[in-house]
Design a protein around this motif. Structure first.
Motif, PDB file in Angstrom:
ATOM      1  N   THR A   1       0.899  -1.287   0.091  1.00  0.00           N
ATOM      2  CA  THR A   1      -0.017   0.379  -0.112  1.00  0.00           C
ATOM      3  C   THR A   1       0.870   1.384  -0.296  1.00  0.00           C
ATOM      4  O   THR A   1       1.725   1.529   0.455  1.00  0.00           O
ATOM      5  N   ALA A   2       0.538   2.086  -0.544  1.00  0.00           N
ATOM      6  CA  ALA A   2       1.158   3.652  -0.701  1.00  0.00           C
ATOM      7  C   ALA A   2       1.000   4.843   0.077  1.00  0.00           C
ATOM      8  O   ALA A   2       0.159   4.508   1.266  1.00  0.00           O
ATOM      9  N   ALA A   3       2.131   5.092   0.603  1.00  0.00           N
ATOM     10  CA  ALA A   3       1.724   6.709   1.716  1.00  0.00           C
ATOM     11  C   ALA A   3       0.019   6.815   1.625  1.00  0.00           C
ATOM     12  O   ALA A   3       0.330   7.445   0.567  1.00  0.00           O
ATOM     13  N   ARG A   4      -0.197   7.757   2.189  1.00  0.00           N
ATOM     14  CA  ARG A   4      -1.127   9.173   2.070  1.00  0.00           C
ATOM     15  C   ARG A   4      -1.587   9.494   3.272  1.00  0.00           C
ATOM     16  O   ARG A   4      -0.144  10.224   4.534  1.00  0.00           O
ATOM     17  N   VAL A   5      -2.001  10.928   2.679  1.00  0.00           N
ATOM     18  CA  VAL A   5      -2.207  11.909   3.654  1.00  0.00           C
ATOM     19  C   VAL A   5      -3.147  12.111   3.825  1.00  0.00           C
ATOM     20  O   VAL A   5      -4.483  11.774   3.038  1.00  0.00           O
ATOM     21  N   ARG A   6      -3.587  12.097   4.912  1.00  0.00           N
ATOM     22  CA  ARG A   6      -4.851  11.722   5.799  1.00  0.00           C
ATOM     23  C   ARG A   6      -5.578  12.887   7.022  1.00  0.00           C
ATOM     24  O   ARG A   6      -3.926  13.908   7.426  1.00  0.00           O
ATOM     25  N   HIS A   7      -6.545  13.388   7.808  1.00  0.00           N
ATOM     26  CA  HIS A   7      -6.699  13.651   8.688  1.00  0.00           C
ATOM     27  C   HIS A   7      -6.513  13.476   9.997  1.00  0.00           C
ATOM     28  O   HIS A   7      -6.102  12.090  10.593  1.00  0.00           O
ATOM     29  N   ALA A   8      -5.679  14.141  10.107  1.00  0.00           N
ATOM     30  CA  ALA A   8      -5.162  13.922  12.074  1.00  0.00           C
ATOM     31  C   ALA A   8      -6.561  13.276  12.611  1.00  0.00           C
ATOM     32  O   ALA A   8      -7.799  14.069  12.573  1.00  0.00           O
ATOM     33  N   ARG A   9      -6.208  12.276  13.491  1.00  0.00           N
ATOM     34  CA  ARG A   9      -6.738  11.744  14.157  1.00  0.00           C
ATOM     35  C   ARG A   9      -6.532  11.601  16.011  1.00  0.00           C
ATOM     36  O   ARG A   9      -5.293  12.123  15.875  1.00  0.00           O
ATOM     37  N   PRO A  10      -7.520  12.170  17.058  1.00  0.00           N
ATOM     38  CA  PRO A  10      -6.885  12.249  18.394  1.00  0.00           C
ATOM     39  C   PRO A  10      -5.686  11.808  18.551  1.00  0.00           C
ATOM     40  O   PRO A  10      -4.977  11.847  19.254  1.00  0.00           O
ATOM     41  N   GLU A  11      -6.131   9.898  18.389  1.00  0.00           N
ATOM     42  CA  GLU A  11      -4.455   9.055  18.742  1.00  0.00           C
ATOM     43  C   GLU A  11      -3.171   9.517  17.780  1.00  0.00           C
ATOM     44  O   GLU A  11      -2.083   9.226  18.325  1.00  0.00           O
ATOM     45  N   ASP A  12      -3.303  10.361  16.861  1.00  0.00           N
ATOM     46  CA  ASP A  12      -1.998  10.883  16.242  1.00  0.00           C
ATOM     47  C   ASP A  12      -1.420  11.952  17.253  1.00  0.00           C
ATOM     48  O   ASP A  12      -0.040  12.410  16.571  1.00  0.00           O
ATOM     49  N   LEU A  13      -2.491  12.574  17.932  1.00  0.00           N
ATOM     50  CA  LEU A  13      -1.541  13.936  18.360  1.00  0.00           C
ATOM     51  C   LEU A  13       0.165  13.928  19.041  1.00  0.00           C
ATOM     52  O   LEU A  13       0.481  14.581  19.363  1.00  0.00           O
ATOM     53  N   GLU A  14       0.015  12.672  19.853  1.00  0.00           N
ATOM     54  CA  GLU A  14       1.602  12.834  20.988  1.00  0.00           C
ATOM     55  C   GLU A  14       2.118  12.328  19.209  1.00  0.00           C
ATOM     56  O   GLU A  14       3.594  13.632  19.696  1.00  0.00           O
TER      57      GLU A  14
ATOM     58  N   LEU B   1      -3.528  17.127   9.155  1.00  0.00           N
ATOM     59  CA  LEU B   1      -3.177  16.595   7.996  1.00  0.00           C
ATOM     60  C   LEU B   1      -1.892  15.798   8.434  1.00  0.00           C
ATOM     61  O   LEU B   1      -0.589  16.430   8.837  1.00  0.00           O
ATOM     62  N   VAL B   2      -1.533  14.555   8.148  1.00  0.00           N
ATOM     63  CA  VAL B   2      -1.148  13.797   8.214  1.00  0.00           C
ATOM     64  C   VAL B   2      -0.150  13.359   7.427  1.00  0.00           C
ATOM     65  O   VAL B   2      -0.751  12.286   6.431  1.00  0.00           O
ATOM     66  N   ALA B   3       0.942  12.866   7.426  1.00  0.00           N
ATOM     67  CA  ALA B   3       1.634  11.840   6.036  1.00  0.00           C
ATOM     68  C   ALA B   3       1.704  10.255   7.147  1.00  0.00           C
ATOM     69  O   ALA B   3       2.030  10.577   7.648  1.00  0.00           O
ATOM     70  N   GLU B   4       0.712   9.305   6.130  1.00  0.00           N
ATOM     71  CA  GLU B   4       0.635   8.330   7.160  1.00  0.00           C
ATOM     72  C   GLU B   4       1.499   7.568   6.165  1.00  0.00           C
ATOM     73  O   GLU B   4       0.702   7.039   5.014  1.00  0.00           O
ATOM     74  N   LEU B   5       2.582   6.302   6.218  1.00  0.00           N
ATOM     75  CA  LEU B   5       3.720   5.441   5.816  1.00  0.00           C
ATOM     76  C   LEU B   5       2.889   4.043   6.188  1.00  0.00           C
ATOM     77  O   LEU B   5       1.728   4.227   6.372  1.00  0.00           O
ATOM     78  N   PRO B   6       3.313   3.060   4.312  1.00  0.00           N
ATOM     79  CA  PRO B   6       1.851   1.665   5.086  1.00  0.00           C
ATOM     80  C   PRO B   6       2.398   1.212   6.114  1.00  0.00           C
ATOM     81  O   PRO B   6       1.204   0.673   6.453  1.00  0.00           O
ATOM     82  N   ASP B   7       3.481   0.898   6.468  1.00  0.00           N
ATOM     83  CA  ASP B   7       3.537   0.525   7.738  1.00  0.00           C
ATOM     84  C   ASP B   7       2.035   1.728   9.273  1.00  0.00           C
ATOM     85  O   ASP B   7       2.132   1.049  10.074  1.00  0.00           O
ATOM     86  N   GLY B   8       2.296   2.174   8.766  1.00  0.00           N
ATOM     87  CA  GLY B   8       1.131   3.103  10.171  1.00  0.00           C
ATOM     88  C   GLY B   8       1.542   4.975  10.853  1.00  0.00           C
ATOM     89  O   GLY B   8       1.332   5.082  11.675  1.00  0.00           O
ATOM     90  N   THR B   9       3.022   4.154  10.107  1.00  0.00           N
ATOM     91  CA  THR B   9       4.237   5.647  11.071  1.00  0.00           C
ATOM     92  C   THR B   9       3.730   6.724  10.487  1.00  0.00           C
ATOM     93  O   THR B   9       3.456   6.716   9.649  1.00  0.00           O
ATOM     94  N   LEU B  10       3.917   7.731  11.348  1.00  0.00           N
ATOM     95  CA  LEU B  10       3.723   8.789  10.924  1.00  0.00           C
ATOM     96  C   LEU B  10       5.017  10.094  10.324  1.00  0.00           C
ATOM     97  O   LEU B  10       5.632   9.684  11.442  1.00  0.00           O
ATOM     98  N   ALA B  11       4.787  10.166   8.820  1.00  0.00           N
ATOM     99  CA  ALA B  11       5.948  11.021   9.055  1.00  0.00           C
ATOM    100  C   ALA B  11       6.187  12.495   8.539  1.00  0.00           C
ATOM    101  O   ALA B  11       7.196  12.989   8.500  1.00  0.00           O
ATOM    102  N   GLY B  12       4.927  12.730   9.230  1.00  0.00           N
ATOM    103  CA  GLY B  12       4.503  14.600   8.556  1.00  0.00           C
ATOM    104  C   GLY B  12       3.640  14.715   9.112  1.00  0.00           C
ATOM    105  O   GLY B  12       2.785  14.313   9.216  1.00  0.00           O
ATOM    106  N   TYR B  13       3.591  16.207   9.166  1.00  0.00           N
ATOM    107  CA  TYR B  13       1.917  16.789   9.195  1.00  0.00           C
ATOM    108  C   TYR B  13       2.072  17.904   8.771  1.00  0.00           C
ATOM    109  O   TYR B  13       3.152  18.739   8.288  1.00  0.00           O
ATOM    110  N   ALA B  14       0.890  18.982   8.479  1.00  0.00           N
ATOM    111  CA  ALA B  14       0.990  20.021   7.938  1.00  0.00           C
ATOM    112  C   ALA B  14      -0.409  20.771   8.923  1.00  0.00           C
ATOM    113  O   ALA B  14      -1.575  19.548   9.088  1.00  0.00           O
ATOM    114  N   THR B  15      -0.157  22.156   8.950  1.00  0.00           N
ATOM    115  CA  THR B  15      -1.521  22.749   9.686  1.00  0.00           C
ATOM    116  C   THR B  15      -1.757  23.705   8.616  1.00  0.00           C
ATOM    117  O   THR B  15      -1.247  24.149   7.895  1.00  0.00           O
ATOM    118  N   CYS B  16      -3.344  24.230   9.023  1.00  0.00           N
ATOM    119  CA  CYS B  16      -3.819  25.674   7.924  1.00  0.00           C
ATOM    120  C   CYS B  16      -5.144  25.701   8.466  1.00  0.00           C
ATOM    121  O   CYS B  16      -5.888  24.870   9.392  1.00  0.00           O
TER     122      CYS B  16
END
Length: 155
Positions: free
Chosen positions: A2-15, A56-71
């Motif tokens: 599966t490819a990396a994706r950018v999605r909206h952050a969820r509460p569990e992503d915030l740490e 928004l967060v960049a999620e790698l195929p293994d579930g790791t968050l590799a980056g973020y963007a706020t707007c």
């Protein structure tokens, strides 16, 4: 795979977003965020009265968050219109140059369109040559300006 994706952050992503924001501050030679950033972001994004901030967060195929963007939507007096202001865009150093930046820009365009906005604006430090090359390749234009900060006394 599966490819990396950018999605909206969820509460569990915030740490993890808070960790990335701390890395971002170091990268930009700025003081670190104050303790409790994840909790403050949770209130802004998911509280009983969420603000207009989006994360928004960049999620790698293994579930790791590799980056973020706020707007957030902002106003332009001269245009008498709102635009989407990209406040932060950060990718972990090991994840740069792998195509996540364009995924973020596409997701930000989608976010702007969903809000009925016709422009995306942001800034980057003048020394950040890698980011400047990336933004220039996108076809973005820049205006030289200085950004000022003035604390407001709470009392």
């Amino acid at each position: 795979m599966t490819a990396a994706r950018v999605r909206h952050a969820r509460p569990e992503d915030l740490e993890r977003v808070a960790e990335l924001a701390a890395e971002h501050a170091v990268y930009e030679k700025s003081p670190p965020p104050a303790p409790g950033l994840a909790d403050r972001l949770a209130r802004l994004l998911f509280g009983p009265e969420p603000t207009r901030l989006r994360c928004l967060v960049a999620e790698l195929p293994d579930g790791t968050l590799a980056g973020y963007a706020t707007c957030a939507p902002e106003l332009s007096t001269w245009d008498a219109a709102e635009y989407l202001h990209l406040d932060c865009l950060y990718l972990s150093p090991t994840q740069r140059g792998l195509g996540l930046g364009p995924l973020f820009i596409t997701a930000l365009h989608t976010e702007a369109r969903a809000l009925g906005l016709t422009e995306l604006q942001w800034q980057t430090p003048a020394w950040n040559e890698g980011a400047i090359r990336f933004y220039d390749r996108l076809g973005a234009t820049s205006k030289p300006k200085l950004r000022y900060f003035l604390p407001v006394d709470p009392g």
